[in-house]
Each structure stands twice: as structure tokens, then as C-alpha cells.
Design a protein around this motif. Structure first.
Motif, short mmCIF file in Angstrom:
data_model
loop_
_atom_site.label_atom_id
_atom_site.label_comp_id
_atom_site.label_asym_id
_atom_site.label_seq_id
_atom_site.Cartn_x
_atom_site.Cartn_y
_atom_site.Cartn_z
N PHE A 174 0.86 -1.16 -0.10
CA PHE A 174 0.10 -0.09 -0.06
C PHE A 174 0.82 1.25 -0.01
CE2 PHE A 174 -2.59 -3.37 1.81
CZ PHE A 174 -3.65 -3.40 1.00
N ASP A 175 2.21 1.01 0.36
CA ASP A 175 2.98 2.23 0.23
C ASP A 175 3.60 2.38 -1.19
OD1 ASP A 175 5.22 3.94 0.32
OD2 ASP A 175 5.66 3.36 2.24
N PRO A 176 3.47 3.41 -1.79
CA PRO A 176 4.12 3.78 -3.16
C PRO A 176 5.42 3.49 -3.18
CG PRO A 176 2.68 5.58 -2.59
CD PRO A 176 2.69 4.81 -1.26
N ALA A 177 6.44 3.51 -2.29
CA ALA A 177 7.80 3.34 -2.25
C ALA A 177 8.23 1.82 -2.06
CB ALA A 177 8.56 4.13 -0.99
N CYS A 178 6.98 0.97 -1.83
CA CYS A 178 7.28 -0.42 -1.67
C CYS A 178 8.03 -1.24 -2.86
CB CYS A 178 6.05 -1.28 -1.47
SG CYS A 178 6.47 -2.97 -1.28
N PRO A 179 9.15 -1.80 -2.80
CA PRO A 179 9.99 -2.31 -3.75
C PRO A 179 9.15 -3.26 -4.77
CG PRO A 179 11.28 -2.56 -1.97
CD PRO A 179 9.95 -1.98 -1.42
N THR A 180 8.39 -4.15 -4.00
CA THR A 180 7.55 -4.99 -4.72
C THR A 180 6.54 -4.18 -5.75
OG1 THR A 180 7.80 -6.73 -3.11
CG2 THR A 180 5.97 -7.02 -4.70
N ARG A 181 5.97 -3.33 -4.98
CA ARG A 181 4.86 -2.42 -5.82
C ARG A 181 5.55 -1.83 -6.92
NH1 ARG A 181 0.70 1.90 -3.18
NH2 ARG A 181 -0.25 2.98 -5.33
N ARG A 182 6.65 -1.15 -6.66
CA ARG A 182 7.31 -0.41 -7.87
C ARG A 182 7.48 -1.21 -9.13
NH1 ARG A 182 12.05 1.77 -5.58
NH2 ARG A 182 12.23 2.92 -7.39
N LEU A 183 8.13 -2.58 -8.43
CA LEU A 183 8.37 -3.61 -9.53
C LEU A 183 7.32 -3.93 -10.44
CD1 LEU A 183 10.71 -5.34 -11.16
CD2 LEU A 183 9.94 -7.22 -9.37
N ARG B 222 6.29 -1.78 -13.18
CA ARG B 222 7.25 -1.75 -14.38
C ARG B 222 7.04 -2.79 -15.05
NH1 ARG B 222 10.47 1.63 -10.94
NH2 ARG B 222 11.47 3.10 -12.18
N ILE B 223 6.83 -4.02 -14.51
CA ILE B 223 7.12 -5.13 -15.12
C ILE B 223 5.56 -6.01 -15.42
CG2 ILE B 223 9.61 -5.61 -15.14
CD1 ILE B 223 7.59 -7.96 -13.05
N GLY B 224 4.79 -5.51 -14.94
CA GLY B 224 3.47 -6.36 -14.85
C GLY B 224 2.59 -6.53 -15.84
N THR B 225 3.14 -6.36 -17.16
CA THR B 225 2.40 -6.54 -18.22
C THR B 225 2.70 -7.91 -19.00
OG1 THR B 225 3.95 -5.47 -19.86
CG2 THR B 225 2.51 -3.98 -18.65
N LYS B 226 1.82 -8.35 -19.84
CA LYS B 226 2.07 -9.61 -20.44
C LYS B 226 3.20 -9.62 -21.43
CE LYS B 226 -1.52 -8.81 -23.66
NZ LYS B 226 -2.96 -9.29 -24.37
N TRP B 227 3.18 -8.19 -22.19
CA TRP B 227 4.07 -8.13 -23.17
C TRP B 227 5.80 -7.92 -22.44
CZ3 TRP B 227 1.34 -9.02 -26.80
CH2 TRP B 227 0.24 -8.63 -27.00
#
Length: 123
Positions: free
Chosen positions: A10-19, A22-27
Motif C-alpha cells: 500500500f506504500d508507493p515506495a514498496c519495492p514489490t509494488r514499484r517492480l 514496471r514489469i506487470g504486463t504480458k508484453w
């Protein structure tokens, strides 16, 4: 990053959320997989596009720009007419491929269950 950000999606600075942002698309996942299969060789843009069904030239270009910016992929341009553009995973990108492979394995083992649950819930 504040200490509380670690593991706090829930924290915008969370490394998992930030990753994931960036990479959460099928492409992205497909592009990384193709480049990993070719490693240590390079793959030309046109070959990537042929191997990713349904991706537009624009979407692939945007995806690759993002991967290059994040240091996951390197880009090399041959000064020909037209220019030939080659891509390959960096060491950092290869380490991401390992994590994505775990997700693909999970999907292969469990997506039938997810699909059944969706059917049972009337979706």
C-alpha cells in the motif's frame, strides 16, 4: 525508502509494488522470456515482434524502451539503412527471468483452478 515501505504494497515506495508497476504486463513478460531463451545472443526487433503474437510495433517499442531504461535489457543499433536494432538481457534482466519463470510455473499448475472458480462464481 522508509523502513515501513518494505513489504507494504500500500506504500508507493514498496519495492514489490514499484517492480510490479514496471514489469506487470504480458508484453514485458513475453519479451523477457524470448530474450532469455536467446541469451547470450541478441534478438532483433523484427524477430521479437514476430515471436510475440498480437503485440503492435508501438507497444513492443514502448516495452523495450522501458526495459532498457530500467537496465534489464541492452540495446544495440547497427548503422545500416534501415537501421537494425538488437536487444539482449542484461545480468539484471536475467535475474528477473528466474522470478518470472516461477510465476509461469505457478500459472501452468493453477490457472485451471482459477478458471473453474470464475465459472462457478458466474463470471
Amino acid at each position: 525508502m522508509t523502513p515501513s515501505a518494505r513489504g507494504d504494497l500500500f506504500d508507493p515506495a514498496c519495492p514489490t509494488r514499484r517492480l510490479l508497476d514496471r514489469i506487470g504486463t504480458k508484453w514485458t513478460s513475453m519479451t523477457v522470456k524470448i530474450l532469455a531463451e536467446a541469451a547470450p545472443d541478441e534478438v532483433r526487433f523484427a524477430d521479437l515482434r514476430r515471436r510475440i503474437p498480437g503485440v503492435s510495433q508501438k507497444m513492443l517499442s514502448v516495452t523495450l524502451q522501458s526495459l532498457v531504461r530500467d537496465g534489464l535489457v541492452s540495446r544495440r543499433v547497427e548503422a545500416t539503412v534501415p537501421p537494425k536494432v538488437h536487444y539482449r538481457l542484461t545480468g539484471l534482466g536475467a535475474s528477473l527471468e528466474s522470478a518470472l519463470a516461477v510465476l509461469r510455473t505457478w500459472a501452468e499448475e493453477h490457472m485451471a483452478e482459477v478458471d473453474r472458480a470464475n465459472q462457478e462464481s458466474g463470471r
